[in-house]
Design a protein around this motif. Sequence first.
Motif, PDB file in Angstrom:
ATOM      1  N   SER A  53       0.824  -1.211   0.000  1.00 45.86           N
ATOM      2  CA  SER A  53       0.000   0.000   0.000  1.00 45.86           C
ATOM      3  C   SER A  53       0.859   1.263   0.000  1.00 45.86           C
ATOM      4  O   SER A  53       0.457   2.297  -0.542  1.00 45.86           O
ATOM      5  N   LYS A  54       2.048   1.178   0.603  1.00 39.91           N
ATOM      6  CA  LYS A  54       2.985   2.309   0.622  1.00 39.91           C
ATOM      7  C   LYS A  54       4.388   1.775   0.340  1.00 39.91           C
ATOM      8  O   LYS A  54       5.191   1.591   1.250  1.00 39.91           O
ATOM      9  N   PRO A  55       4.694   1.520  -0.930  1.00 39.11           N
ATOM     10  CA  PRO A  55       5.990   0.919  -1.284  1.00 39.11           C
ATOM     11  C   PRO A  55       7.169   1.809  -0.884  1.00 39.11           C
ATOM     12  O   PRO A  55       7.045   3.033  -0.782  1.00 39.11           O
ATOM     13  N   TYR A  56       8.295   1.163  -0.680  1.00 39.85           N
ATOM     14  CA  TYR A  56       9.518   1.911  -0.390  1.00 39.85           C
ATOM     15  C   TYR A  56       9.965   2.670  -1.636  1.00 39.85           C
ATOM     16  O   TYR A  56       9.850   2.175  -2.757  1.00 39.85           O
ATOM     17  N   HIS A  57      10.478   3.874  -1.413  1.00 41.79           N
ATOM     18  CA  HIS A  57      11.054   4.635  -2.516  1.00 41.79           C
ATOM     19  C   HIS A  57      12.453   4.127  -2.852  1.00 41.79           C
ATOM     20  O   HIS A  57      12.867   4.148  -4.015  1.00 41.79           O
ATOM     21  N   LEU A  58      13.166   3.669  -1.814  1.00 39.14           N
ATOM     22  CA  LEU A  58      14.568   3.281  -1.984  1.00 39.14           C
ATOM     23  C   LEU A  58      14.878   2.089  -1.090  1.00 39.14           C
ATOM     24  O   LEU A  58      14.514   2.080   0.089  1.00 39.14           O
ATOM     25  N   LEU A  83      11.869  -7.454  -5.975  1.00 36.59           N
ATOM     26  CA  LEU A  83      11.552  -6.024  -5.984  1.00 36.59           C
ATOM     27  C   LEU A  83      11.313  -5.518  -7.404  1.00 36.59           C
ATOM     28  O   LEU A  83      10.360  -4.771  -7.659  1.00 36.59           O
ATOM     29  N   ARG A  84      12.184  -5.907  -8.320  1.00 35.72           N
ATOM     30  CA  ARG A  84      12.049  -5.453  -9.704  1.00 35.72           C
ATOM     31  C   ARG A  84      10.721  -5.910 -10.309  1.00 35.72           C
ATOM     32  O   ARG A  84      10.089  -5.191 -11.080  1.00 35.72           O
ATOM     33  N   LYS A  85      10.292  -7.107  -9.950  1.00 40.99           N
ATOM     34  CA  LYS A  85       9.061  -7.674 -10.507  1.00 40.99           C
ATOM     35  C   LYS A  85       7.814  -7.025  -9.906  1.00 40.99           C
ATOM     36  O   LYS A  85       6.896  -6.633 -10.636  1.00 40.99           O
ATOM     37  N   ASP A  86       7.779  -6.903  -8.579  1.00 40.54           N
ATOM     38  CA  ASP A  86       6.557  -6.466  -7.902  1.00 40.54           C
ATOM     39  C   ASP A  86       6.518  -4.970  -7.595  1.00 40.54           C
ATOM     40  O   ASP A  86       5.439  -4.411  -7.390  1.00 40.54           O
ATOM     41  N   PHE A  87       7.684  -4.323  -7.552  1.00 42.97           N
ATOM     42  CA  PHE A  87       7.746  -2.895  -7.230  1.00 42.97           C
ATOM     43  C   PHE A  87       8.695  -2.192  -8.202  1.00 42.97           C
ATOM     44  O   PHE A  87       9.775  -1.731  -7.817  1.00 42.97           O
TER      45      PHE A  87
END
Length: 220
Positions: A53-58, A83-87
Amino acid sequence: MRQELRILMVDDHPMTVRGYQMILEQTMAEKISIIDTAFNCDAAYDKITSSKSKPYHLVFLDINLPPAKNHRILDGEDLGILLRKDFPDTKIIILTMLSDNYRINSILKSINPNGFSIKSKLTPKTLQDSVATVLMGNCYYCEVVNNLVRKQVSNQITLDSFDRKILYHLSLGEKMKNLPHFVPLSLPTIERRKRRLKQLFDVKEGDKSLIKKAKEKGFI
């Protein structure tokens, strides 16, 4: 509206993580909303998957991490692929002690990180520079990685997650006949992959030599 950064730091050395935190808090505290930490693959996976709901920016990722208890995520490279796949919008900076050209090249291909630094070359200034550069939408690679990119190593060794899982379970002493229980492939396919791995690593002897060479290259 000012963006408040959500950052995740993944490293199995708490003191190292605390050092990174202090540097960022001293230089860009007004821009940071939260800095979460994780010291192994399980904790990192939980943090990442619960942030939808609130993904990490970094996300800062070390590569050599204690594997997940279910052995489905073996290291930071697997986390980076997830991370690359889902975010896809999350920026990834690799911070690692690994310095083998083949291993670095494999990580560049599998994750395509926004930043990549070798810990032994890292300073407070280069850490700050890497964050600023990546958040501006550019890539930041340290000199070691930049030199590798320029050379574009010939005879590249690039392994996918199946290859790395095969090597990992062989290194634990698992028998070939049992590997399909851990790697979702048929035994003949696993055997073909192992033969290919021996060719890639130029190994003529048995599994012990293959595991030794893979460890030397940083793949285990």
